[in-house]
Design an enzyme around this catalytic site. Structure first.
Site, PDB file in Angstrom:
ATOM      1  N   SER A  14       0.792  -1.178   0.435  1.00  0.00           N
ATOM      2  CA  SER A  14       0.148  -0.616   0.105  1.00  0.00           C
ATOM      3  C   SER A  14       1.032   1.483  -0.434  1.00  0.00           C
ATOM      4  O   SER A  14       0.885   2.033  -0.676  1.00  0.00           O
ATOM      5  CB  SER A  14      -1.188   0.159   1.341  1.00  0.00           C
ATOM      6  OG  SER A  14      -0.152   0.048   2.807  1.00  0.00           O
ATOM      7  N   SER A  44      -9.314  -5.450   1.925  1.00  0.00           N
ATOM      8  CA  SER A  44      -8.739  -4.886   1.033  1.00  0.00           C
ATOM      9  C   SER A  44      -9.063  -3.405   0.405  1.00  0.00           C
ATOM     10  O   SER A  44      -9.777  -3.120  -0.788  1.00  0.00           O
ATOM     11  CB  SER A  44      -9.886  -5.728  -0.194  1.00  0.00           C
ATOM     12  OG  SER A  44      -9.585  -7.621   0.484  1.00  0.00           O
ATOM     13  N   ARG A  45      -9.031  -2.916   1.654  1.00  0.00           N
ATOM     14  CA  ARG A  45      -9.697  -1.384   1.472  1.00  0.00           C
ATOM     15  C   ARG A  45      -8.730  -0.539   1.198  1.00  0.00           C
ATOM     16  O   ARG A  45      -8.942   1.332   0.920  1.00  0.00           O
ATOM     17  CB  ARG A  45     -10.276  -0.812   2.327  1.00  0.00           C
ATOM     18  CG  ARG A  45      -9.776  -0.628   4.240  1.00  0.00           C
ATOM     19  CD  ARG A  45     -10.337  -0.711   5.375  1.00  0.00           C
ATOM     20  NE  ARG A  45     -10.417   1.086   5.685  1.00  0.00           N
ATOM     21  CZ  ARG A  45      -9.635   2.040   5.456  1.00  0.00           C
ATOM     22  NH1 ARG A  45      -8.442   1.870   6.097  1.00  0.00           N
ATOM     23  NH2 ARG A  45     -10.115   3.269   5.420  1.00  0.00           N
ATOM     24  N   THR A  90      -6.018   0.364  -1.344  1.00  0.00           N
ATOM     25  CA  THR A  90      -6.006   0.662  -2.372  1.00  0.00           C
ATOM     26  C   THR A  90      -6.947   1.928  -2.760  1.00  0.00           C
ATOM     27  O   THR A  90      -7.106   2.062  -3.469  1.00  0.00           O
ATOM     28  CB  THR A  90      -5.190  -0.381  -3.039  1.00  0.00           C
ATOM     29  OG1 THR A  90      -4.261  -1.143  -3.616  1.00  0.00           O
ATOM     30  CG2 THR A  90      -5.581  -0.007  -4.786  1.00  0.00           C
ATOM     31  N   LYS A 113      -9.566  -1.447  -7.569  1.00  0.00           N
ATOM     32  CA  LYS A 113     -10.748  -2.096  -6.942  1.00  0.00           C
ATOM     33  C   LYS A 113      -9.936  -2.472  -5.935  1.00  0.00           C
ATOM     34  O   LYS A 113      -8.211  -2.691  -6.079  1.00  0.00           O
ATOM     35  CB  LYS A 113     -11.497  -2.718  -7.650  1.00  0.00           C
ATOM     36  CG  LYS A 113     -11.989  -2.458  -8.513  1.00  0.00           C
ATOM     37  CD  LYS A 113     -13.086  -3.446  -9.650  1.00  0.00           C
ATOM     38  CE  LYS A 113     -14.045  -2.522 -10.784  1.00  0.00           C
ATOM     39  NZ  LYS A 113     -14.240  -4.104 -11.072  1.00  0.00           N
ATOM     40  N   GLU A 130      -7.669  -9.620  -0.798  1.00  0.00           N
ATOM     41  CA  GLU A 130      -8.771 -10.360   0.205  1.00  0.00           C
ATOM     42  C   GLU A 130      -9.483 -11.557  -0.790  1.00  0.00           C
ATOM     43  O   GLU A 130      -9.774 -12.836  -0.616  1.00  0.00           O
ATOM     44  CB  GLU A 130     -10.172 -10.555   1.219  1.00  0.00           C
ATOM     45  CG  GLU A 130     -10.000  -9.242   2.190  1.00  0.00           C
ATOM     46  CD  GLU A 130      -9.096  -8.638   3.058  1.00  0.00           C
ATOM     47  OE1 GLU A 130     -10.199  -9.857   3.805  1.00  0.00           O
ATOM     48  OE2 GLU A 130      -8.435  -8.342   3.643  1.00  0.00           O
TER      49      GLU A 130
END
Ligand code: FES
Length: 913
Positions: free
Chosen positions: A641, A679-680, A682, A866, A870
Site C-alpha cells: 500500500s 482490501s480497502r 488501495t 478496486k 482478500e
C-alpha cells in the site's frame, strides 16, 4: 561446547559465550537483527545463516558450535557496500512483501549460487525449501534467484506513476536486513514481560501470593493480573461487542488465554519456569464445537449471549423456497472448513515506554488508531496521551488488527515507569491470537432447464471462539457474498457466529467469504452438471452484469467485471479439459491410477467495511525547500500500500515517486489511514491520497493564479508552473509555514458511500466490489488420494492495476494461502500449535501460476482501481475441490482435502457408481 569461542561473522572475528543460540547471539550480542526468529524450532527458516558456506537454522545451533567457522548473515550479502545482484533482483521482482522471510531466503539463495551459479528452477526450489514464506506464493522469489543467476540487467527506472511496474518503496531495507520489525528495536533498559496463560480450554482459577512469588525470584519486578488494569479490563475491535479481558477474571475461556503477566529484568524473566507461578486451576467442562455450545444445557460463555450465539446475519431477496420448488434441477450439500492459523512468520512483538504524561507503543500491528483508542480505554488515559508507532509488520493477514501483546507492555511500562518489551513465542502466538472461523455450511441451489438459477438458500454456522473479535463482521459479510458474483433473484442466506471455548476467530483474508465460496462454487459445478451445461458456461449464463441487482438489491451502473474474468479463462478452461481428457484416456489404457482434472472457482468481494463508515485521511505537504512529504498512515503489511498510494500521489502531482518523502504510520505524525483490512487501502486510502494530491495541486495553481490544466513541478525552493503559454515560478522561501512546517498542505478524507442494510439485508453495503475467477489443474493419484497441483490460472478484475507487479504478488500469495485452505491447513486447539504440526504451503506445494489482470474501471475507485488482497484466495479452494471432482468424480466436502479424505471420497463415488 560451552565456553567462549571465536568465529568469523560477515568477515569480522568475534568471540562468543558458547551455549547461547546462534540466532540470539547474532541478534542480541552482535546487533545483527537481520537474522529473524520466527519459531525458535527450525521450522520456518527465517533465521537461516551460512556456516562455512552451508545453510543452517541459527536457532538450532549453539553459538559455540560455530567456533572456528565463518558465519554469513544477510548483513554480509552486500557487494562492495552496494546491494548485490541477488538483492537487486529481489527488489526488481517484488520477491519481498512483508520481508520477514527475506533474509533467510537471500542467505539460502546466496549459498546455492555460490556452489551452483546456474541452478534450474527445481534446484532453486529445493535449496530454498527450508524457508517458509506466507506472503509471496514463492514464484517471485524463484524468479528473482533465477534472474540473479543469469545476471539479468537491472530494471529500467520508471517514474512510479499509476500503472508502472515499480519496486516496493520500502523494499531496499528488507533485502539488507535493516527493516525494523516488532522484536528488532527493544530499548536496552526495557523490562521483559511474559504472559501467564491458561493450559486449559475452560477453567476457574485463583492466583496465589504474588509478593511471595516475587520474593522467591530476584530480578522479577512485578506481577500483573486483572486487578492491575488501570482502566477497563476489556477490549474488542467492534466496540458494541467488546468482551475480551486483558486478563481473565477468575475463569479462563480458552487454552492460551492470558490470566496474568510477569515483568522483570530480562535474564530473570527468561530463566523463569512458568510452572512456578502461583495459580490454582479447577478444570471446567468445555465446548470446542458449535454443536456442543448450542446443545441444550450448555454453559453460557457470556451471560448476555443467549444460547452462546454472538450474532446472526441475514440477507433475503425474493422467495428462495419458491424459486427452488419451481426449478428443474436442484443440488444440496454440507461443507465444513476448520480453524486456519494466519501463520505469519513474525510472532507478535513490541514494547511500550513512558513518554511525558503518556505512553508510546512500538511494534507490529495492522491498525494504529484502533490500537490507540483501545489502549486508551485499557489504561484510562486520554487518547492523545497514547501514541502508537507501528514497526514493520512481518505479515498480518487480519490477525494483527486485534490487540494482543500491546496491553501487557503498556500496563507494565506505566506501572514500573520503565520501557517494557515482549516477544511472543510461536506457540504463544498460535494459541492465543485469532484464527479463520471454522464453518459448517448447508446450501441448496436450483436452476431452470436452461441453466438459469432460480433460487438459493444458504445457512452457515461459524465457530467464533471465546470472544467476539470480528465475529459480527464475518456473520454479516458472508450472507452478502454467499451468492458469489451472480444474479440470483430468489435468495436467502442465514449465518450465525457461535461462541466456543476456543481462541477467538477473527479477521483472516476474506472474513468468512473463502468458506462460503467453497459451498457455493462446488454446488454450482454440481448444478451445471445436472443441467447438462458446461461449468464455465453455466457461470457466464448467471454472471452478474452492470445494472442487475445484487442479492442486497444494489445495482452498479459500471464496473462489474466477473464476466470479463470468466471470458479470460475460457480458452484455458477448454484446453485444460481437452488435455485432461487425453491424459485420462491414456492413464486408463495403461492402468495408471493417475487422473487429471480442471476446476473453476470465482469470487467477488466488497472492499471496505460492510455498511459502516470507513474513512481514510491522507496529508501531503510542501516544505519551503520544495520537498514534497506524504504522510500516509495506511499500514503496509507487505501488500504494497505504501507503494501504491505513493504512485497515485506521483501521478496526480506529475512527479517521480523517488522525489516523494515519506512519513509512515504514527498516531502523532500521520492522520488516520484506517485499518489495513478488507482490501480497502488501495481503494479507500488511495482515493484519499488522490483527493489530497488534487487539493494540493489546486492550491498551488490558485496561488499561481493559473488555469487548472497547468503542470506543476517541484524544484529547489520553488514550484514551476507551466500552462499553455508561460512558465512561472512560485517562490517558497517567502511563504509562511503552517504548524506542520509546510508552505502548502492538503489533507483530505475519503469515506466510501454505503447504506445500511435493512432487516432483510437489503441495502448498499459496499461502494464497490472486485471480481475474480481461477482455474485449477491437478492430478490425483486415485490409489493414494494425493493431489498434485499442476497449474493455476487466475483472472482478477482490479479496475486499474496501479502497479501490475504488486497485483501479481497479491494473486500468487493469496493462491498459496488458498492452497493451504484446500489441501493441508487445520488448526486444532491444543494440538497444532507450532509450525511443524501445523503445515503451510512450501515451495513445492505451489504450482506455476499465470495471472491475468483484468481492468474494468470502477467509477468510485481511484483511477478506477478496486481492492484485491482478500479476493485472491477466495476462488482457489473451490477451484481445487472442483478439479478433484473433475478428475475423479469424488466430492470432498470437508476441508482440508487431505489424502485420506480424497481417498474416502473416491471410494464413495465408486460405490455410488
Ligand atoms: Fe515472505 Fe512475508 S514476504 S513471509
Amino acid at each position: 561446547m560451552n565456553g567462549p569461542a571465536s568465529m568469523i561473522v560477515n568477515g569480522k572475528p568475534v568471540t562468543t559465550g558458547g551455549a547461547t543460540r546462534l540466532s540470539a547471539y547474532l541478534r542480541d550480542e552482535l546487533g545483527l537483527r537481520g537474522t529473524k526468529v520466527g519459531c525458535d524450532a527450525g521450522d520456518c527458516g527465517a533465521c537461516t545463516v551460512m556456516i562455512d558456506g552451508e545453510t543452517a537454522c541459527s536457532c538450532l545451533v549453539a553459538a559455540g558450535q560455530a567456533a572456528g567457522c565463518s558465519v554469513t548473515t544477510v548483513e554480509g550479502l552486500r557487494a562492495n557496500g552496494h546491494l548485490s545482484t541477488l538483492q537487486e533482483s529481489f527488489l526488481k521482482h517484488g520477491a519481498a512483501q512483508c520481508g520477514i522471510c527475506t533474509p533467510g531466503m537471500l542467505v539460502s539463495a546466496r549459498a546455492l549460487l555460490d556452489r551452483n551459479p546456474r541452478p534450474s528452477r527445481d534446484e532453486v526450489q529445493d535449496a530454498l525449501g527450508g524457508v517458509l514464506c506466507r506472503c509471496t506464493g514463492y514464484a517471485k522469489i524463484i524468479d528473482a534467484v533465477m534472474d540473479a543467476a543469469n545476471a539479468a540487467p537491472a530494471v529500467v527506472n520508471l517514474p512510479g506513476r499509476v500503472g508502472d511496474r515499480i519496486r516496493h518503496v520500502d523494499g531496499p531495507p528488507k533485502v539488507t536486513g535493516e527493516t525494523v520489525y516488532g522484536a528488532d528495536s527493544m530499548p536496552e533498559d526495557a523490562v521483559l514481560v511474559r504472559v501467564v496463560r491458561s493450559p486449559h480450554h475452560h477453567a476457574r482459577f485463583s492466583i496465589g501470593d504474588k509478593q511471595a512469588f516475587l520474593a522467591r525470584h530476584p530480578g522479577l519486578l512485578a506481577v500483573f493480573d486483572a486487578s492491575d488494569v488501570p482502566g477497563r479490563n476489556c477490549h474488542g475491535v467492534i466496540a458494541p461487542f467488546a468482551d475480551q479481558p486483558v486478563f481473565a477474571e477468575g475463569v479462563a475461556r480458552f487454552k492460551g488465554e492470558a490470566v496474568a503477566a510477569v515483568a522483570g529484568e530480562r535474564k530473570a524473566v527468561l530463566a523463569l519456569d512458568m510452572g512456578e507461578f502461583p495459580i490454582d486451576w479447577t478444570v471446567l467442562e468445555h465446548a470446542l464445537l458449535p454443536d456442543e455450545a448450542l446443545a441444550p444445557g450448555a454453559a453460557r460463555l457470556h451471560e448476555k449471549r443467549e444460547g452462546n450465539v454472538l450474532v446472526r446475519g441475514l440477507v433475503k431477496r425474493g422467495d428462495a423456497d419458491a424459486g427452488i420448488a419451481n426449478s428443474d434441477h436442484q443440488v444440496s450439500g454440507r461443507f465444513t472448513t476448520p480453524f486456519i492459523e494466519h501463520a505469519y512468520i513474525e510472532p507478535e512483538a513490541g514494547y511500550a515506554r513512558p513518554a511525558g504524561n503518556g505512553i508510546e507503543i512500538v511494534g507490529c500491528t495492522q491498525t494504529a488508531y484502533m490500537n490507540r483508542d483501545e489502549l486508551a480505554s485499557i489504561t484510562g488515559l486520554d487518547a492523545d496521551a497514547v501514541r502508537v508507532i507501528p514497526s514493520a509488520c512481518g505479515g498480518g493477514f487480519g490477525s494483527k488488527l486485534d490487540l494482543s501483546w500491546q496491553p501487557y507492555v503498556t500496563i507494565a511500562a506505566l506501572a514500573l515507569n520503565r520501557p517494557a518489551a515482549i516477544v511472543y513465542s510461536r506457540t504463544e502466538s498460535m494459541q492465543s491470537t485469532t484464527k479463520r472461523h471454522p464453518s459448517c455450511i448447508d446450501a441448496t441451489v436450483a436452476c431452470d432447464s436452461s441453466g438459469r438459477i432460480t433460487g438459493m438458500v444458504f445457512d452457515a454456522t461459524f465457530n467464533t471462539g471465546a470472544y467476539a473479535s470480528w465475529g459480527p463482521t464475518v456473520a454479516n459479510r458472508v450472507p452478502v457474498h454467499a451468492s458469489g458474483p451472480y444474479f440470483i433473484e430468489n435468495y436467502r442466506a442465514d449465518s450465525s457466529a457461535v461462541h466456543t471455548h476456543c481462541a477467538p476467530s477473527g479477521a483472516f483474508r476474506g472474513f468468512g467469504v473463502p468458506q462460503s465460496a467453497v459451498a457455493q462454487e462446488c454446488l454450482f459445478d454440481e448444478l451445471a452438471d445436472k443441467a447438462g451445461i458446461d461449468r464455465l458456461q453455466f457461470r457466464l449464463l448467471n454472471a452478474l452484469d452492470n445494472g442487475q441487482p445484487t442479492v442486497t438489491g444494489q445495482a452498479f451502473d459500471s464496473g462489474v467485471g466477473i464476466r470479463q474474468c470468466l471470458q479470460a479463462l475460457e480458452p484455458h478452461w477448454l484446453e485444460a479439459r481437452r488435455s485432461a481428457a487425453e491424459f485420462n484416456d491414456k492413464a486408463r489404457a495403461s492402468g495408471s491410477p493417475l487422473r487429471r482434472g480442471a476446476g473453476i472457482g470465482t469470487c467477488w468481494y466488497g472492499c471496505g467495511n460492510t455498511s459502516l463508515p470507513n474513512p481514510s485521511t491522507i496529508r501531503i505537504g510542501v516544505r519551503a525547500d520544495g520537498s514534497v512529504v506524504l504522510h500516509q498512515g495506511a499500514i503496509d503489511i507487505g501488500q504494497g500500500s505504501s507503494t501504491v498510494i505513493a504512485q497515485i500521489v506521483a501521478q496526480v502531482l506529475g512527479m517521480e515517486i523517488s522525489d516523494i518523502q515519506f512519513v509512515g504510520a504514527d498516531t502523532a505524525l500521520t492522520p488516520d489511514g484506517g485499518k489495513t483490512s478488507a482490501s480497502r487501502q488501495t481503494f479507500v486510502s488511495g482515493k484519499a491520497a488522490k483527493k489530497s494530491a488534487e487539493a494540493l495541486r489546486a492550491e498551488v495553481l490558485r496561488h499561481a493564479n493559473v488555469s487548472g490544466d497547468a503542470r506543476i513541478s517541484f524544484e529547489a525552493g520553488r514550484i514551476a508552473v507551466t500552462d499553455a503559454v508561460t512558465v512561472s515560478h512560485v517562490e517558497l522561501a517567502g511563504l509562511e509555514a503552517n504548524e506542520h512546517g509546510y508552505v502548502f498542505m492538503a489533507q483530505e478524507t475519503y469515506d466510501p458511500p454505503v447504506k445500511p442494510l435493512d432487516k432483510d439485508g437489503q441495502g448498499h453495503p459496499y461502494a464497490l466490489y472486485g471480481y475474480g475467477a481461477q482455474l485449477a489443474e491437478l492430478t490425483v493419484d486415485t490409489g493414494l488420494g494425493t493431489v498434485k497441483l499442476d497449474r493455476i490460472t487466475a483472472a482478477h478484475d482490479v479496475g486499474k492495476a496501479i502497479n501490475p507487479m504488486l497485483v501479481e504478488g497479491q494473486i500468487e500469495g493469496g493462491i498459496a494461502q488458498g492452497i493451504g485452505l484446500a489441501l493441508m491447513e487445520e488448526f486444532l486447539p491444543g494440538r497444532t500449535e507450532n509450525l511443524h504440526d501445523y503445515l503451510i504451503p512450501t515451495f513445492g506445494d505451489v504450482p506455476p501460476i499465470e495471472s491475468i489482470i483484468i481492468e474494468v474501471p470502477d467509477a468510485e475507485g481511484p483511477f478506477g482501481a478496486k481492492g484485491l488482497g482478500e479476493h485472491v484466495l477466495i476462488p482457489t479452494a473451490p477451484a481445487i475441490l472442483n478439479a478433484i471432482r473433475d478428475a475423479t468424480g469424488a466430492r470432498v466436502r470437508e476441508l482440508p482435502a487431505t489424502p485420506h479424505k480424497v481417498l474416502a471420497a473416491i471410494r464413495e463415488a465408486e460405490s455410488n457408481g
